[in-house]
Design a protein around this motif. Structure first.
Motif, mmCIF file in Angstrom:
data_model
loop_
_atom_site.group_PDB
_atom_site.id
_atom_site.type_symbol
_atom_site.label_atom_id
_atom_site.label_comp_id
_atom_site.label_asym_id
_atom_site.label_seq_id
_atom_site.Cartn_x
_atom_site.Cartn_y
_atom_site.Cartn_z
ATOM 1 N N ILE A 167 8.058 15.124 -3.599
ATOM 2 C CA ILE A 167 8.495 15.100 -2.286
ATOM 3 C C ILE A 167 8.205 13.321 -1.895
ATOM 4 N N ILE A 168 7.035 12.958 -2.613
ATOM 5 C CA ILE A 168 7.380 11.898 -1.961
ATOM 6 C C ILE A 168 7.886 10.591 -2.437
ATOM 7 N N GLU A 169 7.980 11.212 -4.196
ATOM 8 C CA GLU A 169 8.665 9.471 -5.282
ATOM 9 C C GLU A 169 9.845 9.778 -5.084
ATOM 10 N N PRO A 170 10.421 10.783 -4.539
ATOM 11 C CA PRO A 170 12.004 10.616 -4.522
ATOM 12 C C PRO A 170 12.012 10.218 -3.123
ATOM 13 N N ALA A 171 11.457 10.579 -2.383
ATOM 14 C CA ALA A 171 11.476 9.842 -0.245
ATOM 15 C C ALA A 171 11.398 8.358 -0.928
ATOM 16 N N LEU A 172 10.263 7.985 -1.156
ATOM 17 C CA LEU A 172 10.456 6.473 -1.225
ATOM 18 C C LEU A 172 11.455 5.490 -1.926
ATOM 19 N N ALA A 173 11.737 6.440 -2.878
ATOM 20 C CA ALA A 173 13.223 6.713 -4.395
ATOM 21 C C ALA A 173 14.778 5.543 -3.533
ATOM 22 N N LEU A 174 14.652 6.790 -2.237
ATOM 23 C CA LEU A 174 15.630 6.838 -1.078
ATOM 24 C C LEU A 174 15.617 5.623 0.257
ATOM 25 N N LEU A 175 13.982 5.378 0.310
ATOM 26 C CA LEU A 175 13.836 4.058 1.412
ATOM 27 C C LEU A 175 13.913 2.947 0.640
ATOM 28 N N ARG A 176 13.293 2.848 -0.549
ATOM 29 C CA ARG A 176 13.764 1.640 -1.946
ATOM 30 C C ARG A 176 15.050 1.152 -1.517
ATOM 31 N N GLU A 177 15.536 2.230 -1.625
ATOM 32 C CA GLU A 177 17.600 1.671 -1.558
ATOM 33 C C GLU A 177 17.350 0.903 -0.232
ATOM 34 N N GLU A 178 17.112 1.235 0.792
ATOM 35 C CA GLU A 178 17.269 0.510 1.762
ATOM 36 C C GLU A 178 16.771 -0.604 2.381
ATOM 37 N N ILE B 216 13.972 -1.020 1.774
ATOM 38 C CA ILE B 216 11.898 -1.020 2.661
ATOM 39 C C ILE B 216 10.750 -1.522 1.256
ATOM 40 N N ASP B 217 10.602 -2.313 1.091
ATOM 41 C CA ASP B 217 9.335 -2.408 -0.329
ATOM 42 C C ASP B 217 7.847 -2.164 0.359
ATOM 43 N N LEU B 218 8.444 -1.058 -1.126
ATOM 44 C CA LEU B 218 6.949 0.018 -1.222
ATOM 45 C C LEU B 218 6.365 -0.186 -2.103
ATOM 46 N N ILE B 219 5.299 0.208 -1.675
ATOM 47 C CA ILE B 219 4.520 0.437 -3.316
ATOM 48 C C ILE B 219 3.981 1.668 -3.445
ATOM 49 N N GLY B 220 4.599 2.612 -4.226
ATOM 50 C CA GLY B 220 3.182 3.740 -4.221
ATOM 51 C C GLY B 220 4.172 4.927 -4.820
ATOM 52 N N PRO B 221 3.569 5.981 -4.432
ATOM 53 C CA PRO B 221 2.803 6.282 -4.445
ATOM 54 C C PRO B 221 1.221 6.188 -5.131
ATOM 55 N N LEU B 222 0.106 5.605 -4.676
ATOM 56 C CA LEU B 222 -0.904 5.508 -5.251
ATOM 57 C C LEU B 222 -2.369 5.879 -4.151
ATOM 58 N N PRO B 223 -3.439 6.138 -5.885
ATOM 59 C CA PRO B 223 -3.713 6.804 -5.550
ATOM 60 C C PRO B 223 -4.864 6.453 -4.382
ATOM 61 N N ALA B 224 -5.790 7.188 -3.234
ATOM 62 C CA ALA B 224 -5.418 6.546 -2.100
ATOM 63 C C ALA B 224 -7.267 5.532 -2.241
ATOM 64 N N ASP B 225 -8.180 6.492 -3.463
ATOM 65 C CA ASP B 225 -9.296 5.676 -3.810
ATOM 66 C C ASP B 225 -9.603 4.606 -4.538
ATOM 67 N N THR B 226 -8.384 4.220 -5.021
ATOM 68 C CA THR B 226 -8.378 2.499 -5.390
ATOM 69 C C THR B 226 -7.327 2.090 -4.454
ATOM 70 N N LEU B 227 -6.835 2.789 -3.759
ATOM 71 C CA LEU B 227 -5.492 1.243 -3.061
ATOM 72 C C LEU B 227 -6.337 0.629 -1.964
ATOM 73 N N PHE B 228 -7.645 1.387 -1.089
ATOM 74 C CA PHE B 228 -7.842 0.465 -0.797
ATOM 75 C C PHE B 228 -9.351 -0.418 -1.546
ATOM 76 N N THR B 229 -8.329 -1.327 -1.781
ATOM 77 C CA THR B 229 -9.470 -2.240 -2.708
ATOM 78 C C THR B 229 -8.207 -4.155 -2.518
ATOM 79 N N PRO B 230 -9.347 -4.620 -2.589
ATOM 80 C CA PRO B 230 -9.067 -6.033 -2.170
ATOM 81 C C PRO B 230 -7.868 -6.261 -3.228
ATOM 82 N N LYS B 231 -7.562 -5.848 -4.789
ATOM 83 C CA LYS B 231 -6.575 -6.232 -5.500
ATOM 84 C C LYS B 231 -5.196 -5.442 -4.538
ATOM 85 N N HIS B 232 -4.931 -4.864 -3.976
ATOM 86 C CA HIS B 232 -4.140 -3.855 -3.321
ATOM 87 C C HIS B 232 -3.690 -4.704 -2.216
ATOM 88 N N LEU B 233 -4.689 -4.761 -1.599
ATOM 89 C CA LEU B 233 -4.640 -4.815 -0.137
ATOM 90 C C LEU B 233 -3.863 -6.199 0.679
#
Length: 330
Positions: free
Chosen positions: A226-237, A239-256
């Motif tokens: 579900i998520i990866e195909p939807a993000l691929a479609l949105l990128r074609e439009e 929209i700058d999207l990174i992910g899906p990423l694990p939520a336990d490491t996404l909320f770190t300064p490196k990513h944010l």
């Protein structure tokens, strides 16, 4: 820059801290004109109780102020209570008053009289007890503005978190994460970051649903199916999207440090991090509306009403965010 139109503030539940916040905010001059849509009687009574010397300046349609009120004063569009209001004591007869203030604010924004609206907390329970079906500000304003889809986003300094699903039991979340819903929410988030926040090319980090973002399908297949195909479609439009990423490491300064917003799949995936970072200095923004609406990030705090022992930080951030959003659209 001062907006050519005033902003409006709805103090919410009259027995809660919203009236207190409105008066405390008025001690200092705001950079924009702000009108409280509230009962003059209520504000005067609460001001006397709090020993606040705030001058209440009545205003009415056709003569809206454009300049900020002086320090120690507050513009008020008088909206009558239905029954006397006491701090900390809910009164169902005043449910209609609360909705009247929201209706006046929302309709005024739609009509172009007001630049945006800022809301203090309401008490959903007492409104429902009055026999009025009410599930919250967001749904009420969506209906008032004839908006089919809105998105809840909370923000604090340095972090914005929007939600794909909001107030659902955890057992129902996975079924609610559909490609259609994910695309719709992401498009609204992207559009409002551009239009209302002035970010030309927003970058959005997207959480996975499952631990470790599904770990290649071993911990769930929603990311793959579900998520990866939807993000691929949105990128074609575009929209700058990174992910899906694990939520336990996404909320770190490196990513944010390289993103403009995070899109979380469910309420308790993204909001605990945001509230840990900025509770008391965070704002709730309703995306997707044709108007600007921000809100405090806390409840009515009935036990603190009339005591003076409250923090105005979240209201000030809500005001500042509304000013910035309108400024970005000018």
């Amino acid at each position: 820059m001062t907006a050519s139109r005033p902003f409006v503030l709805t103090p919410g539940e009259p027995a809660g801290i919203g009236p207190d916040l409105s008066l405390l905010m008025a001690r200092e001059m705001q950079p924009q004109a702000v009108i409280a849509i509230a009962s003059l009687e209520l504000l005067k009574s609460r001001g006397d109780l709090l020993a606040l010397d705030i001058q209440l300046l009545p205003v009415s349609p056709g003569a809206w102020p454009q300049k900020p009120a002086p320090a120690g004063s507050l513009y008020v569009w008088d909206t009558p209570l239905q029954a006397p209001a006491e701090p900390g004591r809910l009164e169902a007869r005043n449910a209609r008053y609360v909705l009247d203030t929201l209706t006046r604010a929302g309709q005024g924004c739609l009509a172009g009289d007001f630049a945006g609206m800022i809301t203090a907390p309401v008490h959903k329970g007492v409104i429902n007890e009055a026999g009025i079906a009410f599930s919250g500000h967001t749904e009420f304003l969506a209906e008032l503005t004839h908006t089919e889809q809105v998105v809840m986003m909370l923000a604090t300094r340095g972090l914005r978190v929007a939600l794909v699903t909001t107030h659902l039991p955890l057992k129902d979340v996975a079924a609610a994460i559909t490609a259609e819903r994910l695309c719709r929410v992401t498009r609204i988030l992207h559009a409002d970051l551009v239009d209302k926040f002035g970010i030309a090319q927003p970058r959005i980090l997207v959480c996975g649903l499952n631990p470790h973002a599904g770990e290649g399908g071993h911990l769930g297949r929603e990311e793959i199916e579900i998520i990866e195909p939807a993000l691929a479609l949105l990128r074609e439009e575009g929209i700058d999207l990174i992910g899906p990423l694990p939520a336990d490491t996404l909320f770190t300064p490196k990513h944010l440090e390289h993103c403009d917003a995070v899109l979380a799949m469910y309420h308790d995936q993204g909001l605990p991090v945001l509230k840990y970072k900025g509770f008391g200095a965070a704002v709730n923004v309703t995306l997707g509306l044709p108007i600007v609406r921000t809100s405090v990030d806390h409840g009515t705090a009935l036990d603190l009403a009339g005591t003076g022992r409250i923090d105005t930080g979240s209201l000030q951030v809500a005001l500042e965010t509304a000013y910035q959003m309108v400024g970005s659209r000018c």
